[in-house]
Design a protein around this motif. Structure first.
Motif, PDB file in Angstrom:
ATOM      1  N   LEU A  35       6.506   7.043  -5.079  1.00 56.49           N
ATOM      2  CA  LEU A  35       6.714   6.153  -6.227  1.00 56.49           C
ATOM      3  C   LEU A  35       6.536   4.617  -5.845  1.00 56.49           C
ATOM      4  CD1 LEU A  35      10.337   7.549  -7.371  1.00 56.49           C
ATOM      5  CD2 LEU A  35       8.254   7.794  -8.450  1.00 56.49           C
ATOM      6  N   THR A  36       6.200   3.919  -6.704  1.00 59.20           N
ATOM      7  CA  THR A  36       6.064   2.402  -6.619  1.00 59.20           C
ATOM      8  C   THR A  36       7.501   1.877  -6.803  1.00 59.20           C
ATOM      9  OG1 THR A  36       5.535   1.972  -8.911  1.00 59.20           O
ATOM     10  CG2 THR A  36       3.759   2.345  -7.418  1.00 59.20           C
ATOM     11  N   GLN A  37       7.600   0.573  -6.055  1.00 58.13           N
ATOM     12  CA  GLN A  37       8.777  -0.269  -6.351  1.00 58.13           C
ATOM     13  C   GLN A  37       9.263  -0.397  -7.701  1.00 58.13           C
ATOM     14  OE1 GLN A  37       9.431  -3.782  -4.117  1.00 58.13           O
ATOM     15  NE2 GLN A  37       8.700  -2.973  -2.308  1.00 58.13           N
ATOM     16  N   PRO A  38       7.990  -0.527  -8.798  1.00 59.03           N
ATOM     17  CA  PRO A  38       8.510  -0.948 -10.199  1.00 59.03           C
ATOM     18  C   PRO A  38       9.084   0.530 -10.628  1.00 59.03           C
ATOM     19  CG  PRO A  38       6.471  -1.776  -9.775  1.00 59.03           C
ATOM     20  CD  PRO A  38       6.626  -0.982  -8.460  1.00 59.03           C
ATOM     21  N   ALA A  39       8.526   1.532 -10.400  1.00 55.49           N
ATOM     22  CA  ALA A  39       9.180   3.099 -10.849  1.00 55.49           C
ATOM     23  C   ALA A  39      10.488   2.989 -10.331  1.00 55.49           C
ATOM     24  CB  ALA A  39       8.100   3.871 -10.424  1.00 55.49           C
ATOM     25  N   LEU A  40      10.568   2.673  -8.891  1.00 54.42           N
ATOM     26  CA  LEU A  40      11.909   2.923  -8.469  1.00 54.42           C
ATOM     27  C   LEU A  40      13.153   2.081  -9.201  1.00 54.42           C
ATOM     28  CD1 LEU A  40      11.337   3.310  -4.571  1.00 54.42           C
ATOM     29  CD2 LEU A  40      12.684   5.066  -5.788  1.00 54.42           C
ATOM     30  N   CYS A  41      12.582   0.709  -9.265  1.00 52.36           N
ATOM     31  CA  CYS A  41      13.367  -0.020  -9.922  1.00 52.36           C
ATOM     32  C   CYS A  41      13.853   0.300 -11.416  1.00 52.36           C
ATOM     33  CB  CYS A  41      12.794  -1.439 -10.416  1.00 52.36           C
ATOM     34  SG  CYS A  41      12.578  -2.495  -9.070  1.00 52.36           S
ATOM     35  N   LYS A  74      14.355  -5.839  -8.569  1.00 56.66           N
ATOM     36  CA  LYS A  74      13.260  -5.719  -7.465  1.00 56.66           C
ATOM     37  C   LYS A  74      13.945  -6.098  -6.199  1.00 56.66           C
ATOM     38  CE  LYS A  74       9.120  -8.225  -6.406  1.00 56.66           C
ATOM     39  NZ  LYS A  74       8.046  -9.151  -6.929  1.00 56.66           N
ATOM     40  N   ALA A  75      14.765  -7.035  -5.904  1.00 55.30           N
ATOM     41  CA  ALA A  75      15.148  -7.437  -4.650  1.00 55.30           C
ATOM     42  C   ALA A  75      15.939  -6.433  -4.053  1.00 55.30           C
ATOM     43  CB  ALA A  75      15.890  -8.866  -4.981  1.00 55.30           C
ATOM     44  N   ILE A 101      16.002  -3.131  -4.653  1.00 52.32           N
ATOM     45  CA  ILE A 101      14.995  -1.972  -4.352  1.00 52.32           C
ATOM     46  C   ILE A 101      14.323  -2.495  -3.029  1.00 52.32           C
ATOM     47  CG2 ILE A 101      12.938  -0.558  -4.879  1.00 52.32           C
ATOM     48  CD1 ILE A 101      15.878   0.203  -6.275  1.00 52.32           C
ATOM     49  N   SER A 102      13.754  -3.623  -2.923  1.00 54.65           N
ATOM     50  CA  SER A 102      12.849  -4.188  -1.967  1.00 54.65           C
ATOM     51  C   SER A 102      13.698  -4.077  -0.466  1.00 54.65           C
ATOM     52  CB  SER A 102      12.041  -5.519  -2.129  1.00 54.65           C
ATOM     53  OG  SER A 102      11.627  -6.041  -1.084  1.00 54.65           O
ATOM     54  N   ARG A 103      14.938  -4.512  -0.541  1.00 51.42           N
ATOM     55  CA  ARG A 103      15.827  -4.669   0.644  1.00 51.42           C
ATOM     56  C   ARG A 103      16.062  -2.966   1.060  1.00 51.42           C
ATOM     57  NH1 ARG A 103      18.467  -8.490  -2.094  1.00 51.42           N
ATOM     58  NH2 ARG A 103      19.958  -7.027  -3.239  1.00 51.42           N
ATOM     59  N   SER A 104      16.426  -2.182   0.164  1.00 50.73           N
ATOM     60  CA  SER A 104      16.616  -0.630   0.442  1.00 50.73           C
ATOM     61  C   SER A 104      15.398  -0.217   1.145  1.00 50.73           C
ATOM     62  CB  SER A 104      16.954   0.092  -0.784  1.00 50.73           C
ATOM     63  OG  SER A 104      18.185  -0.333  -1.164  1.00 50.73           O
ATOM     64  N   LEU A 105      14.099  -0.203   0.551  1.00 52.32           N
ATOM     65  CA  LEU A 105      12.987   0.239   1.222  1.00 52.32           C
ATOM     66  C   LEU A 105      12.682  -0.239   2.452  1.00 52.32           C
ATOM     67  CD1 LEU A 105      10.693   0.409  -2.111  1.00 52.32           C
ATOM     68  CD2 LEU A 105      11.771   2.311  -0.892  1.00 52.32           C
ATOM     69  N   SER A 106      12.782  -1.639   2.399  1.00 54.47           N
ATOM     70  CA  SER A 106      12.766  -2.303   3.979  1.00 54.47           C
ATOM     71  C   SER A 106      13.499  -1.621   5.071  1.00 54.47           C
ATOM     72  CB  SER A 106      12.941  -3.734   3.765  1.00 54.47           C
ATOM     73  OG  SER A 106      12.704  -4.317   5.191  1.00 54.47           O
ATOM     74  N   ASP A 107      14.951  -1.654   4.662  1.00 51.25           N
ATOM     75  CA  ASP A 107      15.766  -0.871   5.545  1.00 51.25           C
ATOM     76  C   ASP A 107      15.500   0.436   5.867  1.00 51.25           C
ATOM     77  OD1 ASP A 107      18.277  -1.135   7.203  1.00 51.25           O
ATOM     78  OD2 ASP A 107      19.270  -0.325   5.767  1.00 51.25           O
ATOM     79  N   LEU A 108      15.265   1.243   4.538  1.00 54.30           N
ATOM     80  CA  LEU A 108      14.810   2.838   5.059  1.00 54.30           C
ATOM     81  C   LEU A 108      13.484   3.099   5.703  1.00 54.30           C
ATOM     82  CD1 LEU A 108      15.744   4.148   1.087  1.00 54.30           C
ATOM     83  CD2 LEU A 108      16.950   4.637   3.681  1.00 54.30           C
ATOM     84  N   SER A 109      12.702   2.289   5.994  1.00 60.03           N
ATOM     85  CA  SER A 109      11.279   2.138   6.340  1.00 60.03           C
ATOM     86  C   SER A 109      11.792   1.650   8.153  1.00 60.03           C
ATOM     87  CB  SER A 109      10.448   0.886   5.946  1.00 60.03           C
ATOM     88  OG  SER A 109       9.357   0.908   6.854  1.00 60.03           O
ATOM     89  N   TYR A 169       3.897  -4.900  -3.748  1.00 64.30           N
ATOM     90  CA  TYR A 169       4.736  -4.384  -4.832  1.00 64.30           C
ATOM     91  C   TYR A 169       4.377  -3.042  -5.498  1.00 64.30           C
ATOM     92  CZ  TYR A 169       8.122  -4.884  -8.562  1.00 64.30           C
ATOM     93  OH  TYR A 169       9.295  -4.593  -9.366  1.00 64.30           O
ATOM     94  N   ARG A 170       2.954  -2.923  -5.678  1.00 66.98           N
ATOM     95  CA  ARG A 170       2.529  -1.773  -6.223  1.00 66.98           C
ATOM     96  C   ARG A 170       2.219  -0.577  -5.247  1.00 66.98           C
ATOM     97  NH1 ARG A 170       3.304  -1.759 -11.281  1.00 66.98           N
ATOM     98  NH2 ARG A 170       2.999  -3.673 -12.446  1.00 66.98           N
ATOM     99  N   ALA A 171       2.548  -0.728  -3.789  1.00 63.91           N
ATOM    100  CA  ALA A 171       2.460   0.264  -2.575  1.00 63.91           C
ATOM    101  C   ALA A 171       3.245   1.521  -3.063  1.00 63.91           C
ATOM    102  CB  ALA A 171       2.774  -0.182  -1.560  1.00 63.91           C
ATOM    103  N   VAL A 172       2.724   2.635  -2.933  1.00 63.22           N
ATOM    104  CA  VAL A 172       3.292   3.917  -3.011  1.00 63.22           C
ATOM    105  C   VAL A 172       4.116   4.363  -1.921  1.00 63.22           C
ATOM    106  CG1 VAL A 172       3.100   6.414  -3.483  1.00 63.22           C
ATOM    107  CG2 VAL A 172       1.638   4.679  -4.641  1.00 63.22           C
TER     108      VAL A 172
END
Length: 166
Positions: A50-56, A63-64, A66-74, A90-93
């Motif tokens: 999923l992309t960040q927009p889809a997760l949002c 957006k912020a 989701i970005s924080r969560s993905l960064s931490d999970l990464s 932002y559109r990365a899968v």
């Protein structure tokens, strides 16, 4: 009508408080934050990524967040992106890693367990009626909120009353 408001609002607040407490406790068991729960859940449900927009949209988060969560999970090795490390797109899968897939499976077991316990005295008919009513109420609330917001932009703001108390 006031009692109805108090019951509705009080029930929603208590429901939210309980869900938050359960989410925090269950995510702590996994060594994660409660904010990671929905990202892991939806990425587990969408193995294509999923992309960040889809997760949002799915997580109903901005957006912020989701970005924080993905960064931490990464950083924890639970998700990876189709975009080169260190770059932001932002559109990365985003997809779960093998460890992320295992963690999401543990999370799903905890979710099923919580729903079994919390819903054990609710019949299928009561559950169906609850979700039907909540869908209707949510639709009505959304419509009301949109109309209220439009009325603010269409009508001039009312002047504030001066505080004359000394």
């Amino acid at each position: 009508m006031i009692q109805r408001f108090e019951r509705f609002f009080g029930s929603l607040m208590e429901l939210n408080r309980s869900v938050q407490k359960i989410r925090e406790t269950e995510m702590r068991r996994l060594g994660l934050r409660s904010s990671h729960a929905l990202c892991l859940y939806y990425l587990g449900e969408h193995t294509e990524g999923l992309t960040q927009p889809a997760l949002c949209t799915l997580c109903k988060e901005d957006k912020a967040a989701i970005s924080r969560s993905l960064s931490d999970l990464s950083e924890r090795g639970l998700v990876s992106s189709s975009y080169p490390k260190g770059k932001r797109a932002y559109r990365a899968v985003w997809r779960l890693t093998e460890e992320g897939t295992q963690t999401a499976a543990r999370l799903n077991r905890r979710i099923r367990h919580a729903f079994r316990i919390c819903g054990k005295t609710v019949s299928e008919e009561q559950e169906a009626a609850f979700y039907e009513a909540i869908d209707i109420i949510l639709g009505n609330l959304s419509e009301y909120a949109e109309r209220a917001e439009r009325s603010l932009t269409e009508a001039p703001a009312a002047p504030c009353e001066k505080n004359t108390a000394v």
